[in-house]
Scaffold this motif. Structure first.
Motif, PDB file in Angstrom:
ATOM      1  N   MET A   1      40.753  -6.968  49.811  1.00  0.00           N
ATOM      2  CA  MET A   1      39.922  -5.812  49.505  1.00  0.00           C
ATOM      3  C   MET A   1      38.465  -6.245  49.416  1.00  0.00           C
ATOM      4  N   THR A   2      37.564  -5.383  49.845  1.00  0.00           N
ATOM      5  CA  THR A   2      36.126  -5.619  49.765  1.00  0.00           C
ATOM      6  C   THR A   2      35.513  -4.669  48.741  1.00  0.00           C
ATOM      7  N   THR A   3      34.250  -4.895  48.413  1.00  0.00           N
ATOM      8  CA  THR A   3      33.569  -3.987  47.483  1.00  0.00           C
ATOM      9  C   THR A   3      33.447  -2.590  48.078  1.00  0.00           C
ATOM     10  N   VAL A   4      33.309  -2.509  49.395  1.00  0.00           N
ATOM     11  CA  VAL A   4      33.243  -1.196  50.055  1.00  0.00           C
ATOM     12  C   VAL A   4      34.565  -0.452  49.882  1.00  0.00           C
ATOM     13  N   GLU A   5      35.668  -1.165  50.041  1.00  0.00           N
ATOM     14  CA  GLU A   5      36.973  -0.522  49.892  1.00  0.00           C
ATOM     15  C   GLU A   5      37.224  -0.149  48.431  1.00  0.00           C
ATOM     16  N   LEU A   6      36.720  -0.963  47.496  1.00  0.00           N
ATOM     17  CA  LEU A   6      36.847  -0.614  46.081  1.00  0.00           C
ATOM     18  C   LEU A   6      36.109   0.686  45.786  1.00  0.00           C
ATOM     19  N   ASP A   7      34.923   0.843  46.366  1.00  0.00           N
ATOM     20  CA  ASP A   7      34.184   2.100  46.194  1.00  0.00           C
ATOM     21  C   ASP A   7      34.981   3.277  46.745  1.00  0.00           C
ATOM     22  N   ALA A   8      35.628   3.057  47.895  1.00  0.00           N
ATOM     23  CA  ALA A   8      36.444   4.118  48.492  1.00  0.00           C
ATOM     24  C   ALA A   8      37.631   4.453  47.606  1.00  0.00           C
ATOM     25  N   PHE A   9      38.253   3.429  47.025  1.00  0.00           N
ATOM     26  CA  PHE A   9      39.395   3.646  46.129  1.00  0.00           C
ATOM     27  C   PHE A   9      38.972   4.460  44.911  1.00  0.00           C
ATOM     28  N   ILE A  10      37.839   4.109  44.320  1.00  0.00           N
ATOM     29  CA  ILE A  10      37.331   4.856  43.169  1.00  0.00           C
ATOM     30  C   ILE A  10      37.030   6.297  43.574  1.00  0.00           C
ATOM     31  N   GLY A  11      36.472   6.464  44.762  1.00  0.00           N
ATOM     32  CA  GLY A  11      36.181   7.811  45.253  1.00  0.00           C
ATOM     33  C   GLY A  11      37.424   8.660  45.399  1.00  0.00           C
TER      34      GLY A  11
ATOM     35  N   ILE B   1      39.799   8.766  54.291  1.00  0.00           N
ATOM     36  CA  ILE B   1      39.211   7.650  53.546  1.00  0.00           C
ATOM     37  C   ILE B   1      40.044   6.383  53.724  1.00  0.00           C
ATOM     38  N   MET B   2      41.344   6.489  53.499  1.00  0.00           N
ATOM     39  CA  MET B   2      42.245   5.341  53.673  1.00  0.00           C
ATOM     40  C   MET B   2      43.666   5.857  53.802  1.00  0.00           C
ATOM     41  N   SER B   3      44.551   5.006  54.270  1.00  0.00           N
ATOM     42  CA  SER B   3      45.945   5.411  54.420  1.00  0.00           C
ATOM     43  C   SER B   3      46.624   5.459  53.058  1.00  0.00           C
ATOM     44  N   ARG B   4      47.711   6.230  53.006  1.00  0.00           N
ATOM     45  CA  ARG B   4      48.454   6.333  51.757  1.00  0.00           C
ATOM     46  C   ARG B   4      49.052   4.981  51.380  1.00  0.00           C
ATOM     47  N   VAL B   5      49.559   4.249  52.371  1.00  0.00           N
ATOM     48  CA  VAL B   5      50.161   2.935  52.100  1.00  0.00           C
ATOM     49  C   VAL B   5      49.137   1.992  51.478  1.00  0.00           C
ATOM     50  N   ARG B   6      47.921   2.000  52.013  1.00  0.00           N
ATOM     51  CA  ARG B   6      46.887   1.125  51.465  1.00  0.00           C
ATOM     52  C   ARG B   6      46.499   1.542  50.046  1.00  0.00           C
ATOM     53  N   PHE B   7      46.411   2.823  49.799  1.00  0.00           N
ATOM     54  CA  PHE B   7      46.084   3.305  48.462  1.00  0.00           C
ATOM     55  C   PHE B   7      47.141   2.867  47.461  1.00  0.00           C
ATOM     56  N   GLU B   8      48.401   2.967  47.838  1.00  0.00           N
ATOM     57  CA  GLU B   8      49.476   2.550  46.940  1.00  0.00           C
ATOM     58  C   GLU B   8      49.454   1.046  46.725  1.00  0.00           C
ATOM     59  N   GLN B   9      49.091   0.287  47.765  1.00  0.00           N
ATOM     60  CA  GLN B   9      48.946  -1.155  47.617  1.00  0.00           C
ATOM     61  C   GLN B   9      47.877  -1.494  46.580  1.00  0.00           C
ATOM     62  N   LEU B  10      46.736  -0.863  46.708  1.00  0.00           N
ATOM     63  CA  LEU B  10      45.638  -1.129  45.779  1.00  0.00           C
ATOM     64  C   LEU B  10      45.976  -0.683  44.369  1.00  0.00           C
ATOM     65  N   THR B  11      46.738   0.387  44.246  1.00  0.00           N
ATOM     66  CA  THR B  11      47.107   0.892  42.927  1.00  0.00           C
ATOM     67  C   THR B  11      47.945  -0.114  42.156  1.00  0.00           C
ATOM     68  N   VAL B  12      48.903  -0.754  42.828  1.00  0.00           N
ATOM     69  CA  VAL B  12      49.801  -1.685  42.131  1.00  0.00           C
ATOM     70  C   VAL B  12      49.201  -3.072  41.977  1.00  0.00           C
ATOM     71  N   THR B  13      48.158  -3.392  42.721  1.00  0.00           N
ATOM     72  CA  THR B  13      47.571  -4.729  42.641  1.00  0.00           C
ATOM     73  C   THR B  13      46.232  -4.769  41.905  1.00  0.00           C
ATOM     74  N   LEU B  14      45.678  -3.621  41.580  1.00  0.00           N
ATOM     75  CA  LEU B  14      44.363  -3.587  40.932  1.00  0.00           C
ATOM     76  C   LEU B  14      44.395  -4.376  39.626  1.00  0.00           C
ATOM     77  N   ARG B  15      43.502  -5.366  39.512  1.00  0.00           N
ATOM     78  CA  ARG B  15      43.453  -6.217  38.331  1.00  0.00           C
ATOM     79  C   ARG B  15      41.995  -6.423  37.908  1.00  0.00           C
ATOM     80  N   PHE B  16      41.827  -6.715  36.629  1.00  0.00           N
ATOM     81  CA  PHE B  16      40.494  -6.930  36.076  1.00  0.00           C
ATOM     82  C   PHE B  16      40.305  -8.363  35.585  1.00  0.00           C
ATOM     83  N   ASP B  17      41.356  -9.163  35.646  1.00  0.00           N
ATOM     84  CA  ASP B  17      41.247 -10.587  35.322  1.00  0.00           C
ATOM     85  C   ASP B  17      42.467 -11.294  35.895  1.00  0.00           C
ATOM     86  N   ASP B  18      42.533 -12.599  35.659  1.00  0.00           N
ATOM     87  CA  ASP B  18      43.626 -13.399  36.209  1.00  0.00           C
ATOM     88  C   ASP B  18      44.892 -13.173  35.390  1.00  0.00           C
ATOM     89  N   LYS B  19      45.877 -12.552  35.998  1.00  0.00           N
ATOM     90  CA  LYS B  19      47.125 -12.239  35.300  1.00  0.00           C
ATOM     91  C   LYS B  19      47.849 -13.496  34.824  1.00  0.00           C
TER      92      LYS B  19
END
Length: 224
Positions: free
Chosen positions: A124-134, A165-183
């Motif tokens: 994921m890139t910062t551009v894609e993160l912006d798209a995910f937030i959008g 904006i993005m595919s449903r599969v990609r959105f679901e991927q980002l949803t389950v992997t979104l992290r804010f620190d090292d798990k």
């Protein structure tokens, strides 16, 4: 049926005659002085670690000058720095979500994505993160609470802007992997810090807010 004289009726209506038994039976629940004493008592609410206390009554200014920390010397609202950076909606949003925070989210999400999806993961890139937030914001705009993700991307009854904006599969991927620190280091850090999962981002956000926004009398941005 009891009969009353005209004078007795007048006395009853005007309330000029009250029996002593009635006077004895009616007792006020509390005197005015007692009510004032109860209201004057401060209710103090300590934080969980007792480092911060709140009270229901403001400090008595007659007792002396207010502490400097209680005096607002700047007008509430966005700071000059924030206003200078906000040229449009996106830049105004970015003032409160700086690149330093986005970089942590992108880095930690990619670490989790590689672990979960191995070679099929696309960083994921910062551009894609912006798209995910959008996409998340748009879901709120469309009042889609409780609606399945599949229905948002459905070709016939969904919203065309989501697949644009993005595919449903990609959105679901980002949803389950979104992290804010090292798990991987959660276990060692959570024992002494309840905000360990978002500590780095929380500190950056707390440090950035005073530079972007001046607190008003009733504002609370959760920086303490």
């Amino acid at each position: 049926m009891a009969r009353y004289s005209a004078q007795e009726v007048v006395d009853f209506v005007t309330g000029e005659e009250t029996s002593s038994s009635d006077e004895d039976s009616v007792q006020p629940s509390s005197t005015t002085q007692e009510v004032e004493e109860i209201c004057a008592e401060d209710e103090i609410f300590p934080s969980r670690k007792s480092e911060i206390t709140w009270t229901t009554r403001a400090e008595d200014r007659a007792a002396g000058r207010l502490p400097a920390r209680h005096i607002l010397r700047t007008p509430p609202g966005p700071t000059r720095q924030c206003v200078s950076q906000a040229g449009d909606i996106i830049s105004a949003f970015k003032a409160f979500l700086p690149r330093s925070i986005e970089s942590i989210v992108v880095s930690m999400t990619n670490i989790e994505g590689r672990k979960r999806f191995t070679s099929s993961w696309v960083d994921m890139t910062t551009v894609e993160l912006d798209a995910f937030i959008g996409v998340c914001i748009l879901a709120g705009v469309f009042k889609s609470k409780g609606e399945s993700v599949a229905s948002l991307w459905e070709s016939k009854f969904g919203r065309p802007i989501f697949p644009a904006i993005m595919s449903r599969v990609r959105f679901e991927q980002l949803t389950v992997t979104l992290r804010f620190d090292d798990k991987g280091s959660w276990a060692s850090r959570r024992t002494g810090d309840k905000l360990a999962l978002i500590r780095d981002i929380w500190d950056l956000r707390s440090g950035n807010l005073p530079a972007m926004y001046n607190l008003g009398k009733y504002d609370n941005l959760g920086t303490t």
